[in-house]
Enzyme design. Structure first.
Site, mmCIF file in Angstrom:
data_model
loop_
_atom_site.group_PDB
_atom_site.id
_atom_site.type_symbol
_atom_site.label_atom_id
_atom_site.label_comp_id
_atom_site.label_asym_id
_atom_site.label_seq_id
_atom_site.Cartn_x
_atom_site.Cartn_y
_atom_site.Cartn_z
ATOM 1 C CE LYS A 1 -4.489 -0.978 0.077
ATOM 2 N NZ LYS A 1 -5.461 -0.342 -0.832
ATOM 3 C CB SER B 1 -1.060 -8.144 -1.233
ATOM 4 O OG SER B 1 -2.061 -8.792 -0.462
#
Length: 445
Positions: free
Chosen positions: A150, A407
């Site tokens: 992110k 992720s």
């Protein structure tokens, strides 16, 4: 002829009495889906200094856009590994990858992510590759400074803001990984950051944001309430609102992952068959698809969603963005009711489809990752790995190179017990059996 494997049951209107049992009866005979018990996660105690400000009635109950079709996650049923197709890509351009991403190519190549992010490794999962008969490669975004991809998009957008805007500060709403990305970016760029998080956010997450120097404000019981407050405060204080996925600069920052994969393909023997990407709001897969479908259009870009948080799959099927009437919270990093407007525009043109997986399969992939690399992924972080395995088995792939984006690794420690309980169910070594007994009222004589 192969039996039907995919069925759209029906669109669920608001306040529908539709139940999973009704949907199940319309599916062809075959292996039943395991229905897991709903697990409740309770909010942790919040310190007095972080108590939520009072919300106005308008912010406490934000209205959904009237133009969005309201549907239920259970209205889309398919077997794990089945590729929910994206008809929009063919209809709009005639072929997958034909346009839509070229405008992002320069933005991705010139993104300013490497002031804070690292080029993550592409590692072979040896044990899993032997078991599946394919080469499974892991893109290790869980090794970033905030243990998630992110920060790429957050920093890229913030670095491109005018200096006078950065001097007025930034604000975002997030339940975890995006918050840490904004906080670290603000620290690097020396600007003031306010992070708005729901009161249900575990303490470990908002404590991590505080340690990075950002101010944490806990507001509302849901992400929607936190986002409404953050946008309102951004206007009042002149702060820049940093969205988690639906902005070209955020998408471009996430797209640098695709650029790295293309560079790292030289380590493989043979081309990549498919890249599996976890999907929440769609920023990560939109960025990766924009780059890959421009420079290597033959590579399949496949999204992965949980069965109970499948906003992208349903949006692609309907050909328009939809809003889920409810969303499962186990993989909280992708628990999004509505995908982004710009991310959906790109995904409808570029991605090949979406694979859906169960909570049990996600837990099994968390265990696989631990056995492979001694790393513990969060549920959303293991989502792509679960999708890659399900897809390989369903389509009986052999000797192909597939990439799964690991992720994130911001796992709450108290969830590990549930993960260990469900991992063997996902690997089909154990089963959960349930019996439903009707209740009857008998008159007492």
């Amino acid at each position: 002829m192969e039996a039907l494997r995919f069925v759209l049951v029906k669109t669920i209107p608001h306040r529908s009495e539709f139940t999973p049992t009704t949907a199940k009866e319309t599916v062809r005979p075959g292996p039943p889906f395991l229905k897991n018990r709903r697990t409740k996660f309770y909010a942790m105690a919040v310190e007095n200094r972080l108590q939520a400000p009072t919300l106005s009635p308008e912010l406490a109950a934000p209205a959904q856009p009237e133009t969005l079709l309201r549907v239920s996650p259970g209205s889309l049923l398919c077997e794990p590994g089945f590729l929910v197709p994206n008809h929009g890509a063919v209809e709009s351009d005639g072929a997958l990858g034909g346009g839509g991403g070229i405008e992002y190519l320069t933005k991705i190549l010139t993104s300013s992510v490497y002031d804070v992010a690292v080029e993550s490794d592409l590692q072979l999962a040896t044990k899993l590759s032997q078991r599946l008969g394919n080469n499974v490669w892991l893109k290790r975004e869980d090794l970033q400074p905030v243990f998630s991809f992110k920060l790429r998009g957050a920093y890229n957008m913030m670095a491109k803001l005018p200096k006078d805007q950065r001097d007025r500060g930034v604000i975002c709403s997030s339940a975890g990984n995006h918050a840490q990305g904004v906080a670290l970016s603000a620290q690097k760029l020396d600007c003031d950051a306010v992070i708005v998080m729901p009161v249900t956010t575990p303490e470990i997450k908002w404590r991590s944001v505080e340690r990075l120097g950002a101010k944490v404000v806990l507001v509302g019981d849901s992400y929607d309430e936190a986002q409404s407050y953050a946008k309102s405060r951004a206007k009042e204080e002149g702060r820049a609102f940093i969205p988690p996925f639906d902005h070209p600069d955020v998408i471009s920052g996430q797209g640098t992952i695709g650029m790295e994969i293309v560079r790292q393909m030289q380590a493989m023997q043979g081309p990549i068959h498919a890249i599996f990407v976890p999907v929440g709001g769609g920023g990560l897969i939109a960025g990766i698809a924009a780059y890959l479908k421009t420079v290597s259009p033959e590579v399949k870009i496949i999204g992965v969603e949980p069965f109970d948080a499948n906003a992208m799959a349903l949006s692609l099927h309907h050909g328009r963005r939809v809003v889920l009437d409810q969303v499962g919270g186990f993989a909280d990093g992708v628990a999004v009711k509505v995908v982004g407007e710009e991310t959906f525009r790109l995904c409808r043109k570029l991605i090949d489809g979406v694979v859906l997986v169960s909570r049990d399969a996600i837990c099994a992939s968390i265990k696989d990752m631990f056995e492979e690399k001694r790393s513990i992924l969060e549920p959303a972080g293991a989502l792509a790995l679960a999708g890659a395995e399900a897809y390989c088995r369903y389509h009986r792939l052999e000797d192909k190179n597939v990439v799964a984006i690991a992720s994130g690794a911001n796992m709450n420690f108290d969830r590990l017990r549930l993960v260990t309980q469900l991992a063997n169910v996902g690997r089909q070594k154990e089963a959960v059996l349930a019996t439903f007994m009707p209740e009857e009222l008998q008159e007492i004589l």
